[in-house]
Design a protein around this motif. Structure first.
Motif: not given
Length: 155
Positions: A10-35
């Motif tokens: 359960h912790v591993s799944a939550a960690t993976i889920h958080l890493k995915n979310k963090e990755s998505k948020i990082g991509a959004k931040v980079r996209n917004l920074s570029y814009k």
């Protein structure tokens, strides 16, 4: 142990889920920074264009003012020249008429009326030619031509 494994999964799944979310948020931040960088670049370009436009408008305004003042000065000079030429032409006409009058009086006294007619005709023709020449000169100076005379007749 099963509970620990389940919680570990359960912790591993939550960690993976958080890493995915963090990755998505990082991509959004980079996209917004570029814009944001693109928008900043566009803003700077627009600001530079605005300043250049202000400069051009200022230069054009100064040039227009100079042209207006030069035009006024040229009109004044033209009016002075025209008035001077008109006055000269009037003076020439007065002199010619005075000469005719004096000539008529001389010849009436010397030779009588019969001999005077031929001379007076010649003198009148000379004066008429001179006045027509002066009139044409004034018309040319004032910019009046046949076209202007036709327009006046129509009004």
């Amino acid at each position: 142990m099963d509970v620990t494994r389940n919680q570990l999964k359960h912790v591993s799944a939550a960690t993976i889920h958080l890493k995915n979310k963090e990755s998505k948020i990082g991509a959004k931040v980079r996209n917004l920074s570029y814009k944001l960088l693109r928008a900043k670049s566009k803003l700077e370009a627009v600001s530079a264009a605005k300043e250049k436009t202000k400069s051009i408008v200022s230069n054009l305004t100064q040039t227009l003012d100079k042209l207006k003042s030069k035009t006024k000065a040229a009109k004044k000079e033209k009016d002075l020249i025209i008035n001077g030429e008109v006055a000269e032409t009037k003076e020439e006409i007065k002199k010619a008429l005075l000469e005719i009058k004096v000539s008529e009086e001389r010849f009436q006294v010397r030779e009588g009326k019969d001999n005077t007619k031929g001379f007076l005709q010649q003198t009148r023709e000379k004066v008429k030619g001179a006045t027509q020449g002066a009139t044409e000169t004034v018309k040319k100076t004032l910019g009046l031509g046949q076209h202007d005379e036709d327009n006046r007749k129509n009004y």
